[in-house]
Write a protein that holds these residues in place. Structure first.
Motif, PDB file in Angstrom:
ATOM      1  N   SER A 221     104.221  62.280  -4.500  1.00 21.98           N
ATOM      2  CA  SER A 221     106.043  61.128  -4.088  1.00 21.98           C
ATOM      3  C   SER A 221     105.318  59.903  -2.770  1.00 21.98           C
ATOM      4  N   THR A 222     104.536  59.650  -2.278  1.00 25.88           N
ATOM      5  CA  THR A 222     104.836  58.882  -1.172  1.00 25.88           C
ATOM      6  C   THR A 222     103.492  57.660  -2.074  1.00 25.88           C
ATOM      7  N   ASP A 225     104.977  54.036  -1.354  1.00 33.50           N
ATOM      8  CA  ASP A 225     105.700  53.338  -0.157  1.00 33.50           C
ATOM      9  C   ASP A 225     105.348  52.254   0.560  1.00 33.50           C
ATOM     10  N   TYR A 227     106.848  51.516   2.785  1.00 36.09           N
ATOM     11  CA  TYR A 227     106.493  51.851   5.295  1.00 36.09           C
ATOM     12  C   TYR A 227     107.578  51.142   5.702  1.00 36.09           C
ATOM     13  N   GLU A 356      98.326  58.985  -1.208  1.00 31.26           N
ATOM     14  CA  GLU A 356      99.563  59.730   0.053  1.00 31.26           C
ATOM     15  C   GLU A 356     100.150  58.327   0.616  1.00 31.26           C
ATOM     16  N   HIS A 357     101.105  57.902   0.316  1.00 27.44           N
ATOM     17  CA  HIS A 357     100.866  56.108   0.832  1.00 27.44           C
ATOM     18  C   HIS A 357     100.767  55.275   0.261  1.00 27.44           C
ATOM     19  N   TYR A 366      97.786  60.208  10.811  1.00 27.98           N
ATOM     20  CA  TYR A 366      98.915  60.983  10.019  1.00 27.98           C
ATOM     21  C   TYR A 366      98.152  62.228   9.330  1.00 27.98           C
ATOM     22  N   ASP A 480     109.823  66.107   8.702  1.00 31.05           N
ATOM     23  CA  ASP A 480     109.529  64.899   8.365  1.00 31.05           C
ATOM     24  C   ASP A 480     107.946  65.152   7.706  1.00 31.05           C
ATOM     25  N   HIS A 482     105.632  64.144   5.698  1.00 25.91           N
ATOM     26  CA  HIS A 482     105.337  62.686   5.503  1.00 25.91           C
ATOM     27  C   HIS A 482     105.206  61.766   6.246  1.00 25.91           C
ATOM     28  N   LEU A 484     107.960  59.757   7.427  1.00 24.19           N
ATOM     29  CA  LEU A 484     108.240  58.422   7.049  1.00 24.19           C
ATOM     30  C   LEU A 484     109.025  58.015   7.631  1.00 24.19           C
TER      31      LEU A 484
END
Length: 534
Positions: A221-222, A225, A227, A356-357, A366, A480, A482, A484
């Motif tokens: 989902s990220t 991202d 940031y 991710e990200h 992370y 949270d 993930h 974010l």
């Protein structure tokens, strides 16, 4: 917390039955410590990963215990390995980053087990520059900056350089089984079985080339991202799928003709190691990818998505070979009657970002890369199907191995034995730690991840980025996951922030990282050999 320790029992110790006075030999467990490089829980079905099935890893978890909160204390290959060997943090064992050299004269758990009568060995990846010490047998990968090659890899076997024919994941297992077949069966053994895969640049075994070409993997989902709300560290890294993955080395977008035009290319250096039949298969499999890239006219997020799919297809194919070979080793132990006498541990040197990200690689505190897999099978003491939420760290591995072996745990080891957790269905003692501590040093260097330290509790994470920045991040890991929404400095979290700051100070004092932003400056002066692929 009190240090768990045991008086060393000689491996030939004899006990006496109160009824018959008949002598019986005390059986010490064997240990096989399986570790891969850059494998992450997102790519393990026993952790609920949706990307791939890992039946042999799942077997270890289903017949043993899965730890859900095991963390690397420095998410980088060499430093993680040094922390595991010594049971001590990087600032104590001296191996802070991949430009360091491991002091092999220091105390390690293989040395302690060897002194207690265990037959010790390591097969596969070492990545600590100096030669292994404390092993009756060692055979480590060499070349490619201590990483080894996926095809026809170089090894150093008890000091002798050899080149083996075949695929590295299979060869490491061949060597492990061969050694076990010829070991001294009067002694218990501890084997470190350490695979190269799934390390960059993710080259599948010949039998797995193209196996996922028709598979479309779910995107994190990220993946895109931006940031927003976070500091410079996340924004200034150089580990993005969009910008950092290379067309040649990572995505393999070179034809044979293009590689032959520049034979110094890194991809060609590995390609030329392949047998001609494998080269032909390689060319056929990657022709589809090369055609898609040149004809697709992809841009922006569409190009990121396409690169992500190619990354996953190669990365996950290398994991398939790892899982197959774990099955081979388990089957060998079962066939020889040693499976249930052996503590089987599977882990990786840290986690890894799988999009991710928008990232690949590790290094950050992370969750995707700080968190690492740890599953353990030992039916004589561990209940099948157990799970644990206890906060574990990779410095705990050394005292855990010693504890199971009945070897006294030295007072200078900073980790804690996990034995009481593993043998109690995952339940931690009342006085178990409240937080995992993390400290990353390798900056400026490849991937440009800034130096930072912090703590991870059951519910929150606090991170301080330092050196060329002074920025804090705090995350509510329950609401949270993930990471974010940076909560640091928000008025409604003042009390929680103060609580975490105090806990961070206490943890740093406990682990003697009393001046975390100083004391390592000399490591970053002058010429540094920041090599690629570390």
């Amino acid at each position: 917390m009190n240090r768990l320790s045991y008086t060393l029992l000689p491996l030939t110790a004899l006990g006496f039955s109160s009824c018959t006075s008949q002598k019986t030999e005390i059986k010490h467990p064997n240990i096989i410590f399986m570790m891969t490089d850059d494998h992450t829980t997102q790519a393990m079905s026993c952790y609920g990963g949706r990307l791939i099935q890992t039946p042999n890893m799942d077997r270890i978890a289903n017949e043993g215990i899965r730890l859900d909160n095991c963390y690397a204390v420095n998410a980088l290959s060499g430093p993680s390995r040094a922390c595991i060997l010594t049971g001590k943090f990087s600032h104590i064992n001296g191996f802070t980053d991949n430009a360091s050299t491991f002091d092999g004269s220091q105390q390690t758990f293989p040395k302690l087990l060897q002194a207690a009568g265990y037959q010790t060995s390591i097969v596969g990846k070492w990545h600590l520059i100096t030669e292994p010490q404390g092993f009756d047998y060692w055979c480590i990968l060499s070349g490619q900056h201590e990483q080894g090659d996926y095809y026809n890899p170089n090894f150093i076997e008890n000091g002798k350089h050899v080149v083996e024919q075949g695929y590295v994941t299979d060869i490491v297992t061949d060597k492990a089984i061969k050694y076990l077949e010829h070991r001294d069966k009067s002694k218990p053994f501890c084997m470190m079985y350490h695979q190269k895969a799934p390390h960059r640049n993710w080259m599948p075994a010949p039998r797995h080339l193209g196996m996922f070409n028709s598979t479309t993997f779910p995107e994190p989902s990220t993946l895109f991202d931006t940031y927003e709300g976070r500091g410079r560290a996340a924004k200034e890294q150089d580990m993005s799928i969009e910008h950092t993955l290379t067309n040649d080395w990572d995505l393999k977008l070179l034809t044979r003709e293009e590689m032959l035009e520049d034979t110094t290319n890194r991809l060609y250096q590995v390609y030329k190691r392949m047998p001609t039949t494998v080269q032909n298969t390689w060319d056929s499999v990657y022709a589809q990818r090369i055609s898609e890239y040149h004809n697709g006219n992809l841009k922006g997020n569409a190009l990121i998505s396409w690169k992500y799919q190619q990354y996953m297809r190669d990365y996950l194919a290398t994991v398939v070979a790892v899982d197959e070979n774990i099955g081979r080793l388990l089957n060998y132990l079962e066939k020889t009657g040693e499976l249930d006498n052996t503590i089987i541990v599977y882990t990786s040197d840290q986690g890894f970002f799988l999009g991710e990200h928008g990232w690949f690689d590790k290094r950050f505190m992370y969750e995707e890369c700080q968190r690492m897999p740890m599953i353990v099978r030992y039916p004589k003491a561990i209940k099948a199907g157990s799970t644990s939420n206890a906060i574990a760290m990779n410095i705990d591995f050394a005292p855990t191995f010693l504890d199971f072996a009945g070897v006294e745990i030295p007072d200078d080891i900073q980790g804690e034995s996990l034995k009481s957790i593993l043998t109690n269905e995952g339940n931690a003692p009342a006085d178990w730690r409240k937080a995992a501590y993390y400290h990353y040093y390798e900056y400026p260097a490849e991937h440009s991840v800034k130096r930072h330290y912090g703590i991870r509790t059951a519910d929150f994470k606090l991170i301080h980025f330092y050196n060329d920045v002074d920025e804090w991040e705090m995350y509510d890991m329950q609401n949270d996951p993930h990471e974010l929404n940076n909560l640091y400095g928000k008025p409604e979290y003042t009390l929680k922030q103060a609580e975490l700051m105090l806990l961070l100070k206490e943890v740093q004092e406990q682990y003697e990282d009393n001046d975390p932003e100083e004391g390592i400056a000399e490591l970053f002066k002058g010429d540094r050999r920041f090599m690629e692929n570390r």
